[in-house]
Design an enzyme around this catalytic site. Structure first.
Site, short mmCIF file in Angstrom:
data_model
loop_
_atom_site.label_atom_id
_atom_site.label_comp_id
_atom_site.label_asym_id
_atom_site.label_seq_id
_atom_site.Cartn_x
_atom_site.Cartn_y
_atom_site.Cartn_z
N ARG A 29 8.34 1.47 3.73
CA ARG A 29 9.25 1.50 4.75
C ARG A 29 8.67 0.88 6.26
NH1 ARG A 29 12.38 5.54 3.38
NH2 ARG A 29 11.73 7.14 1.82
N ASP A 99 -1.06 1.29 -7.94
CA ASP A 99 -1.56 -0.17 -8.43
C ASP A 99 -2.93 -0.17 -9.18
OD1 ASP A 99 -3.40 0.12 -6.24
OD2 ASP A 99 -2.09 -0.43 -4.84
N HIS A 116 0.60 9.86 -7.39
CA HIS A 116 1.72 9.34 -7.54
C HIS A 116 2.00 8.59 -9.07
CE1 HIS A 116 2.73 9.60 -2.96
NE2 HIS A 116 3.25 10.69 -3.64
N CYS A 149 12.40 4.20 -25.86
CA CYS A 149 11.22 4.75 -26.38
C CYS A 149 11.06 4.38 -27.84
CB CYS A 149 11.15 6.24 -26.23
SG CYS A 149 9.84 7.06 -26.77
N ASN A 215 -6.26 3.70 10.41
CA ASN A 215 -4.86 3.36 10.30
C ASN A 215 -4.50 2.47 11.07
OD1 ASN A 215 -2.68 3.51 8.12
ND2 ASN A 215 -1.50 4.26 10.01
N ILE A 233 -8.13 -2.57 8.09
CA ILE A 233 -8.81 -1.85 7.02
C ILE A 233 -9.81 -2.78 6.66
CG2 ILE A 233 -8.62 -0.71 4.93
CD1 ILE A 233 -5.97 0.48 5.78
#
Length: 249
Positions: A29, A99, A116, A149, A215, A233
């Site tokens: 975002r 990731d 997640h 599948c 951050n 970072i």
């Protein structure tokens, strides 16, 4: 080393999208985020659209063929956390990222809590079948635009948590458990605005932990943090964890 981290005996690190941007993976975002630049990408991340619209699934598989997740490499931020774990220990690593770069950097997979999910595996929405994502991508390269599948013929997708899809209760429970056990919680590259994951910050605080936030922008938990660091970072995390001298430039 950051003074609050230096004496930590049960350090837990929480990471968000910001730690992977230096590896070429966009956040979602932000001004240059994936969903900001490509509104269709947000639709691909919505389970309702994915299940109901074959064209959304086909678009998703085409995107996955050349997605940055599969060519990205860990950066100095990931390497710093892995080096910290090797040299000084790490109670647990909670990540909002899918990731797999923490494991690629060398963090013990048993220490990593992927709230997640992961892009490196596929799973069926109708049965328990699943496997390495490259198996599914090879089928797409072979001409299957929307591979079903192989076990039941149902819809498959990456083992990531889409909008509208329930989180795995056991994974969230483990995240809250380690947050309650830590003596220092270091939050890196997350806006800390997505729940229930963001709730681990006040959970740690309630149980006596010190909270440090790294951050580049303001987060929703800055007000309860013991220290907030506004820096790159990759530039400062190695020093904050006391491992900068061990990392190659």
């Amino acid at each position: 080393m950051h003074p609050l981290i230096e004496g930590a005996e049960r350090l837990v690190i929480l990471t968000g999208a910001g730690i992977s941007t230096d590896s070429g993976i966009q956040d979602f975002r932000g001004p240059n985020g994936l969903w900001t630049k490509d509104p269709a990408a947000e639709k691909r991340a919505n389970l309702q659209y994915y299940v109901s619209d074959p064209e959304v699934r086909k678009s998703s598989w085409r995107y996955r063929l050349d997605a940055p997740f599969f060519r990205a490499e860990p950066n100095r931020g990931h390497a710093a956390i892995a080096e910290r774990a090797r040299r000084h220990g790490l109670h647990a690593l909670i990540t909002q990222n899918v990731d797999g770069l923490h494991q690629a950097a060398g963090v013990d997979p048993w220490k990593v809590i992927e709230v997640h999910g992961t892009v490196h595996e596929w799973g069926c929405l109708s049965c328990d079948a699943g496997g390495p994502i490259q198996e599914a991508l090879d089928r797409v390269r072979g001409g299957e635009e929307d591979p079903p599948c192989p076990t039941c013929g149902g819809i498959i997708k990456t083992k990531t948590i889409s909008f509208g899809q329930n989180l795995v209760p056991e994974v969230i429970e483990r995240a809250y458990q380690v947050a309650g056990e830590c003596d220092v919680l270091l939050c890196v590259g997350s806006t800390l605005g997505v729940y229930p994951v963001a709730g681990v910050v006040p959970e740690a605080k309630r149980n006596g932990a010190r909270v440090v936030i790294l951050n580049s922008h303001e987060t929703e938990m800055d007000r309860i943090a013991d220290d907030v660091v506004r820096e790159s970072i990759s530039d400062v995390l190695p020093a904050m964890l006391g491992v900068d001298e061990f990392l190659t430039q």
